[in-house]
Design a protein around this motif. Structure first.
Motif, PDB file in Angstrom:
ATOM      1  N   ASP A  95     -24.418 -60.739  34.071  1.00 37.08           N
ATOM      2  CA  ASP A  95     -24.180 -62.076  33.281  1.00 37.08           C
ATOM      3  C   ASP A  95     -24.193 -63.029  34.002  1.00 37.08           C
ATOM      4  O   ASP A  95     -24.199 -64.308  33.672  1.00 37.08           O
ATOM      5  N   VAL A  96     -25.001 -62.891  35.273  1.00 37.89           N
ATOM      6  CA  VAL A  96     -25.009 -64.107  36.169  1.00 37.89           C
ATOM      7  C   VAL A  96     -26.530 -64.589  36.514  1.00 37.89           C
ATOM      8  O   VAL A  96     -27.412 -63.513  36.795  1.00 37.89           O
ATOM      9  N   SER A 102     -24.464 -68.520  42.798  1.00 34.22           N
ATOM     10  CA  SER A 102     -22.941 -68.654  42.226  1.00 34.22           C
ATOM     11  C   SER A 102     -22.155 -67.985  43.216  1.00 34.22           C
ATOM     12  O   SER A 102     -21.039 -68.529  43.342  1.00 34.22           O
ATOM     13  N   GLN A 151     -13.891 -72.515  35.811  1.00 33.13           N
ATOM     14  CA  GLN A 151     -14.508 -71.148  35.461  1.00 33.13           C
ATOM     15  C   GLN A 151     -15.625 -71.444  34.332  1.00 33.13           C
ATOM     16  O   GLN A 151     -16.630 -70.482  34.280  1.00 33.13           O
ATOM     17  N   HIS A 152     -15.586 -72.474  33.821  1.00 38.14           N
ATOM     18  CA  HIS A 152     -16.872 -72.893  32.652  1.00 38.14           C
ATOM     19  C   HIS A 152     -17.986 -72.985  33.589  1.00 38.14           C
ATOM     20  O   HIS A 152     -19.203 -72.742  33.048  1.00 38.14           O
ATOM     21  N   LYS A 153     -18.072 -73.048  34.848  1.00 38.98           N
ATOM     22  CA  LYS A 153     -19.311 -73.312  35.697  1.00 38.98           C
ATOM     23  C   LYS A 153     -19.915 -71.807  36.162  1.00 38.98           C
ATOM     24  O   LYS A 153     -20.874 -71.976  36.536  1.00 38.98           O
ATOM     25  N   PRO A 155     -20.420 -68.542  34.736  1.00 32.33           N
ATOM     26  CA  PRO A 155     -20.422 -67.328  33.715  1.00 32.33           C
ATOM     27  C   PRO A 155     -20.721 -65.990  34.185  1.00 32.33           C
ATOM     28  O   PRO A 155     -21.210 -65.982  35.428  1.00 32.33           O
ATOM     29  N   GLY A 156     -19.759 -64.944  33.714  1.00 31.27           N
ATOM     30  CA  GLY A 156     -20.102 -63.865  34.538  1.00 31.27           C
ATOM     31  C   GLY A 156     -19.060 -63.608  35.826  1.00 31.27           C
ATOM     32  O   GLY A 156     -18.971 -62.208  35.959  1.00 31.27           O
TER      33      GLY A 156
END
Length: 652
Positions: A95-96, A102, A151-153, A155-156
């Motif tokens: 999902d990343v 990240s 957290q919105h920044k 995903p995954g």
């Protein structure tokens, strides 16, 4: 030129050959079809259930669900062992988009070390991309809040919560409660042998010491299951059925956490132990060993550095001193006096002269009293009040080691008390047979004299002293020391209503210790009462001004041998060779509600009266209502083999 040959084809023969071949081929096709039909019948009809089950096992998976571990409370409902949420940062790689970038960004945001990042990438290689991999365990509240905002920044990447054991009072309860730790290979093998491994399929920790280990089966609970449908890659598609786990039972102990706090404060800066027990029930009110350590360190896996520090400490914090052996010293004189009365060796009025020393006929060695000038004429009562060694040298000589050991074993010395933890020591109750088995040597009379003042090979645990004293104050009625008061489990009715069903623990009565003359109990107990209440007696000073009627006996145990012509000097003696201070007590005198045993190692000055008796006084003050002010209690809450001894040197 020879004439050309003309071959005429036999059409009939060829037709017959073709017909035969066609028939054979047709028969082969029919046979193959029949085999296929038979196989289809076997698969679809005869073996339908078998292959349907296999198909479902490929499509449906049973996931274990761990039960919540039972909580532990003290006698007043104070929570001693909790299940606390622990937050971890986890990542699903598929999902990343840019996993490396990240990880760098979130690590910078939450100050995650490069070492943890490296471990994450190693773990990720061993797992499928759609399964979560932990980047950081035990996030702080600040880290959780900071990530939630951002957290919105990412995903995954998400925060996951799990329940893990937490001990609010840390080192205050470790030696009693024990702790839970990760299940290792040895634990897994034991669970497999006992047939319990299936119930631990989703569990990562198991009780390691103390109550946590002893009542593991009650605290753990029963595993639940989640039936899920998965695809050919192992991804969960949906949940088909859910069987909730049965949580472990909550335990209520006989411990009083405030008495534990007082014991900790009283033993501050000392090595030793305190055990307090209710003689009416056998319930342990306080059991504290100092120094202690924080059991929470082991819940998440203790670091090598911290474990090495505990192992190498000269104070040996890992040892539970409340169930380990000490020379009992003069604390056993009341039990010896009772033995002398029971065997008709002495009477309450039997007197001897104490010049300050005792000699065996024909031998040059002198066995000294703690008071160099002696106590003069003493009878049994005065001998206990003043802790006169000479009286008990003489009594031990007349009794002999066999009669002494036989009676002391009836009081429980040399045997485990039956307390509900596994770490208890038996101590040593020496005898002729014991020495022959242990050293292959005969027993000597001089050793009997040393046993008469609680020295020589004799060792007892503070817990054994409380049990023996309980038998004494109950006039022969015996109690098994215990920590468990009651257990409770959550009951959910068909209507949906839920309640806790509490089951008090019932302990079987033990066979009483009967004497030939019941008045002997009174003689010894009154002497112990005088030891505290009579002016000039060895334990009078520490209890002056108390509002309750206490009784007791002091003791000072020598842990290193000295020569005949030498005198003990604590200042010039190395710390590990200094005397131990001992004390036992009970109150009130007429109807005892509490018995206490105190042991303090290697005291710098004084003996049992100076060092151990004040500890018992503080605990009794707390128990009988002379409460420490709330602010002091709160501050405590937030801080959250011995050498063979031959003689005794001072009062008790």
């Amino acid at each position: 030129m020879p004439p050309r040959r003309i071959i005429i084809r036999n059409q009939t023969a060829e037709a017959n050959l073709f017909a035969r071949r066609t028939f054979i081929a047709f028969c082969g096709v029919v046979v193959v079809l029949l085999v296929l039909l038979a196989n289809v019948y076997t698969l679809q009809v005869q073996s339908f259930e078998k292959y349907q089950t296999r198909s479902n096992s490929n499509r449906i998976k049973l996931l274990p669900v761990a039960p919540n571990r039972g909580l532990i409370y003290d006698r007043n409902g104070v929570l001693l062992a909790d299940n606390k949420p622990v937050f971890s940062l986890e990542i699903i790689a598929e999902d990343v988009e840019d996993i490396k970038s990240s990880i760098e960004q979130v690590s910078k945001l939450l100050n995650i070390s490069a070492e943890r990042q490296s471990k994450f990438f190693k773990s990720m290689k061993r797992k499928r991309r759609f399964k979560p991999v932990e980047l950081h365990s035990r996030l702080s509240d600040q880290q959780v809040a900071l990530f939630s905002v951002n957290q919105h920044k990412f995903p995954g990447i998400f925060v996951n919560a799990r329940l893990k054991r937490y001990y609010p009072f840390a080192e205050l309860t470790t030696h009693t409660l024990g702790y839970v730790a990760r299940i290792n290979r040895k634990d897994a093998n034991k669970l497999k042998i006992s047939g319990k491994s299936e119930n631990y399929a989703a569990t990562y920790a198991i009780g390691r010491l103390g109550i946590e280990r002893y009542y593991e089966d009650m605290l753990h609970g029963t595993i639940g299951h989640q039936e899920v449908e998965i695809n050919n890659r192992g991804r969960v598609i949906r949940t088909l059925n859910y069987t909730p786990p049965v949580p472990g039972k909550d335990l209520t102990l006989t411990l009083d956490i405030e008495l534990q706090m007082i014991a900790k404060r009283a033993l501050s800066g000392k090595r030793g132990a305190v055990v307090a027990m209710d003689p009416r029930t056998g319930g342990i009110l306080a059991m504290y060993s100092n120094p202690s350590y924080d059991g929470n360190l082991f819940v998440h896996g203790i670091s090598t550095k911290n474990y090495k520090k505990l192992l190498q400490s000269k104070d040996l914090p890992l040892i539970n001193r409340s169930v380990q052996g000490y020379p009992p010293a003069s604390t056993v004189k009341p039990f010896l006096a009772l033995t002398g009365l029971e065997e008709n060796i002495v009477t309450p009025s039997t007197e001897i002269f104490d010049p300050g020393w005792y000699k065996l006929k024909g031998l040059p060695n002198k066995y000294r009293d703690w008071k160099p000038s002696g106590h003069g004429i003493v009878n049994l009562t005065k001998a206990i009040e003043q802790s006169c060694n000479i009286y008990f040298y003489d009594l031990a000589f007349k009794l002999g080691i066999t009669k002494i050991s036989t009676m002391m074993e009836r009081f429980g010395f040399g045997e485990r008390t039956g307390l509900d933890i596994h770490e208890e020591s038996k101590g040593i109750m020496p005898s002729v047979a014991w020495k022959r088995a242990r050293y292959n040597q005969p027993w000597y009379t001089g050793e009997t004299l040393s046993v008469g003042i609680g020295q020589s090979f004799w060792t007892v645990t503070p817990l054994q002293l409380t049990q023996a004293l309980t038998t004494l104050v109950n006039r022969g009625e015996r109690k098994i020391p215990h920590l468990l008061k009651a257990n409770s489990e959550l009951i959910i009715e068909s209507s949906g209503n839920a309640y806790h069903q509490i089951t008090p623990t019932v302990y079987e009565p033990q066979a009483p210790l009967k004497l030939k003359n019941d008045h002997h109990w009174d003689t010894v107990l009154k002497a112990m009462h005088n030891t505290v209440q009579k002016f000039g007696a060895t334990a009078n000073k520490p209890f002056r001004g108390s509002t309750y009627d206490a009784s007791g006996k002091t003791g000072s145990a020598q842990v290193a041998r000295i020569k005949q012509d030498e005198r003990y000097d604590a200042k010039s003696t190395s710390e590990n060779k200094r005397d131990n201070a001992m004390f036992i007590a009970f109150a009130p005198f007429n109807k005892p509600e509490i018995v206490i045993a105190v042991a303090i190692e290697n005291v710098a000055k004084g003996g049992g009266a100076t060092n151990a008796a004040p500890v018992a006084r503080q605990i009794m003050d707390q128990y009988f209502g002379n409460r420490v002010i709330t602010s002091q209690i709160s501050s405590i809450k937030h801080q959250v083999p011995t050498a063979i001894a031959m003689t005794s040197r001072e009062a008790g």
